[in-house]
Design a protein around this motif. Sequence first.
Motif, mmCIF file in Angstrom:
data_model
loop_
_atom_site.group_PDB
_atom_site.id
_atom_site.type_symbol
_atom_site.label_atom_id
_atom_site.label_comp_id
_atom_site.label_asym_id
_atom_site.label_seq_id
_atom_site.Cartn_x
_atom_site.Cartn_y
_atom_site.Cartn_z
ATOM 1 N N THR A 54 -23.027 -72.780 38.678
ATOM 2 C CA THR A 54 -24.137 -72.974 39.708
ATOM 3 C C THR A 54 -23.879 -71.871 40.733
ATOM 4 O OG1 THR A 54 -22.973 -74.668 40.988
ATOM 5 C CG2 THR A 54 -24.540 -75.493 39.333
ATOM 6 N N GLN A 55 -22.519 -71.234 40.395
ATOM 7 C CA GLN A 55 -22.227 -70.344 41.442
ATOM 8 C C GLN A 55 -21.371 -69.337 40.840
ATOM 9 O OE1 GLN A 55 -20.323 -71.116 45.199
ATOM 10 N NE2 GLN A 55 -21.986 -69.940 46.142
ATOM 11 N N VAL A 56 -21.487 -68.009 41.244
ATOM 12 C CA VAL A 56 -20.309 -66.893 40.729
ATOM 13 C C VAL A 56 -19.934 -66.165 41.890
ATOM 14 C CG1 VAL A 56 -19.500 -65.072 39.149
ATOM 15 C CG2 VAL A 56 -21.187 -66.715 38.282
ATOM 16 N N THR A 61 -17.279 -62.411 47.616
ATOM 17 C CA THR A 61 -18.625 -62.146 47.618
ATOM 18 C C THR A 61 -19.472 -63.077 46.649
ATOM 19 O OG1 THR A 61 -18.118 -60.067 48.060
ATOM 20 C CG2 THR A 61 -20.147 -60.412 47.114
ATOM 21 N N VAL A 62 -20.475 -63.817 47.063
ATOM 22 C CA VAL A 62 -21.248 -64.662 46.022
ATOM 23 C C VAL A 62 -22.164 -63.546 45.498
ATOM 24 C CG1 VAL A 62 -22.857 -66.556 46.095
ATOM 25 C CG2 VAL A 62 -20.945 -66.669 47.397
ATOM 26 N N THR A 105 -14.692 -66.361 40.165
ATOM 27 C CA THR A 105 -14.737 -67.810 40.125
ATOM 28 C C THR A 105 -16.042 -68.466 39.928
ATOM 29 O OG1 THR A 105 -13.092 -68.068 41.639
ATOM 30 C CG2 THR A 105 -14.176 -70.175 41.446
ATOM 31 N N LEU A 106 -16.258 -69.074 38.637
ATOM 32 C CA LEU A 106 -17.669 -69.592 38.218
ATOM 33 C C LEU A 106 -17.562 -71.437 38.669
ATOM 34 C CD1 LEU A 106 -16.850 -67.458 36.138
ATOM 35 C CD2 LEU A 106 -18.677 -68.468 34.869
ATOM 36 N N THR A 107 -18.348 -71.536 39.475
ATOM 37 C CA THR A 107 -18.394 -72.996 40.035
ATOM 38 C C THR A 107 -19.488 -74.000 39.098
ATOM 39 O OG1 THR A 107 -17.557 -72.491 42.103
ATOM 40 C CG2 THR A 107 -18.365 -74.442 42.059
ATOM 41 N N ARG A 108 -19.097 -75.041 38.881
ATOM 42 C CA ARG A 108 -20.174 -75.881 38.307
ATOM 43 C C ARG A 108 -20.784 -76.877 39.241
ATOM 44 N NH1 ARG A 108 -15.703 -77.826 35.320
ATOM 45 N NH2 ARG A 108 -14.831 -79.582 36.071
#
Length: 108
Positions: A54-56, A61-62, A105-108
């Motif tokens: 859902t986010q990298v 920095t997003v 970082t890949l966030t789910r």
Amino acid sequence: SRGYARGEYAEQTFTVSPTATGVTVGIGPSVGSYAGKVDSRRYRLTVHDLGRTTQVVVGDTVLPRYDDPAAYAAAATGWYRDPARAGIADIKLPALAADGSAAVTLTR
């Protein structure tokens, strides 16, 4: 080049670590030298994430997420999930200094 035969080369380590909320890809510094080695480099990662990201984030920095393939293709950085390639996040990173490192970082 033929510099490799003279011992000219560089090595770089990539790591993948699961986290409680996703996965982190580590990019280590390029260690070594050879004629023509660039000072910085852009990376493009293909991460099998089961379609859960859902986010990298790179460092602090997003990265922007793109839903439109043309907009992603034109972007310098960001991430995109092609519906035809289920479960894969395609990520364009900002330039990284050759002697630098980064955590993606890949966030789910």
